[in-house]
Design an enzyme around this catalytic site. Structure first.
Site, PDB file in Angstrom:
ATOM      1  N   ARG A 233     -31.954  24.551  -2.760  1.00 61.04           N
ATOM      2  CA  ARG A 233     -32.973  23.405  -2.601  1.00 61.04           C
ATOM      3  C   ARG A 233     -32.645  22.203  -3.324  1.00 61.04           C
ATOM      4  O   ARG A 233     -32.941  22.356  -4.529  1.00 61.04           O
ATOM      5  CB  ARG A 233     -34.334  23.920  -2.689  1.00 61.04           C
TER       6      ARG A 233
ATOM      7  N   SER B 264     -41.707  27.486   5.908  1.00 58.34           N
ATOM      8  CA  SER B 264     -42.890  27.460   5.149  1.00 58.34           C
ATOM      9  C   SER B 264     -44.201  27.426   5.716  1.00 58.34           C
ATOM     10  O   SER B 264     -44.204  26.671   6.576  1.00 58.34           O
ATOM     11  CB  SER B 264     -42.777  26.120   4.091  1.00 58.34           C
TER      12      SER B 264
ATOM     13  N   LYS C 112     -43.405  21.471  -6.179  1.00 60.69           N
ATOM     14  CA  LYS C 112     -43.862  21.203  -5.095  1.00 60.69           C
ATOM     15  C   LYS C 112     -45.098  20.523  -5.005  1.00 60.69           C
ATOM     16  O   LYS C 112     -45.970  21.197  -4.936  1.00 60.69           O
ATOM     17  CB  LYS C 112     -43.364  22.229  -4.132  1.00 60.69           C
TER      18      LYS C 112
END
Length: 210
Positions: free
Chosen positions: A42, A111, A140
């Site tokens: 990521r 997600s 996040k």
């Protein structure tokens, strides 16, 4: 790779901002040696060429230890390096479209933050769902908060693996036990530690405590 045999127990998600003087592939290798069972690259703040080059290096490490490699968001990068799969969010390409691009053999994760999103992901062909944030997180900013009760309800309602994510550390990981989930996804709890291998080992140990 047989998708049915994928072990989601300790799911490492990368973020190079936590790695000090190590290369990403070296950090990933240390995490795998400590017990990481799945790796997702990521990288939000790199260009495509850099992402591609880093992904190739990490793929080499994952292949060495027979650990699946997932690419976050970037279907093109996953195709370019022949990764084992892709993880997408609610604002990324729909799971059904990603499946049509990647084919049946690749792993696709989605997600989610509630039962409805999780069920939709399963219906659209997801192999697993990531659920969070289960604890406050700094990695996040837009992550919705999910209670342990909601996490448990998602697990009960699905036939595919459920992985918790968001603010998970060795201090709170055992709080997730009642939800009976299939694994935990972590970033800073491993990569933010001086001894990455030991950090992964500690999390695995906590997961095994009943």
């Amino acid at each position: 790779m047989n998708k049915k045999n994928v072990n989601y127990t300790l799911y490492l998600v990368t973020d190079r901002s936590f790695i000090k003087d190590k290369s990403l592939d070296k950090a990933v290798e240390e995490a795998i040696l400590g017990g990481a069972t799945l790796v997702q690259i990521r990288e939000k703040d790199v260009d495509s060429l850099d992402f591609y080059k880093e992904a190739l290096k990490v793929k080499g490490v994952c292949k060495k230890y027979d650990v699946p490699l997932i690419i976050n968001d970037r279907v093109d990068i996953a195709l370019a390096i022949d990764a084992d799969g892709v993880h997408v969010g609610q604002s990324d390409l729909p799971c059904s479209i990603v499946r049509s691009i990647l084919g049946a053999e690749k792993i696709i994760g989605v997600s989610t933050s509630n039962v409805e999103e999780a069920l939709k992901a399963q219906e659209d062909g997801a192999d697993y769902v990531g659920v969070g944030a289960v604890f406050p997180t700094t990695t996040k900013d837009d992550a919705d908060s999910v209670t342990i009760e909601e996490l448990s309800n998602i697990k009960k309602g699905l036939n595919i693996p459920v992985v918790a994510i968001g603010g998970i550390s060795e201090n709170n990981i055992t709080k997730l036990k009642p939800a009976n989930i299939d694994g935990v996804a972590v970033i800073s709890a491993i990569l933010g530690k001086e001894n990455i291998t030991k950090a992964a080992e500690n999390l695995i140990h906590k997961l095994k405590i009943r």
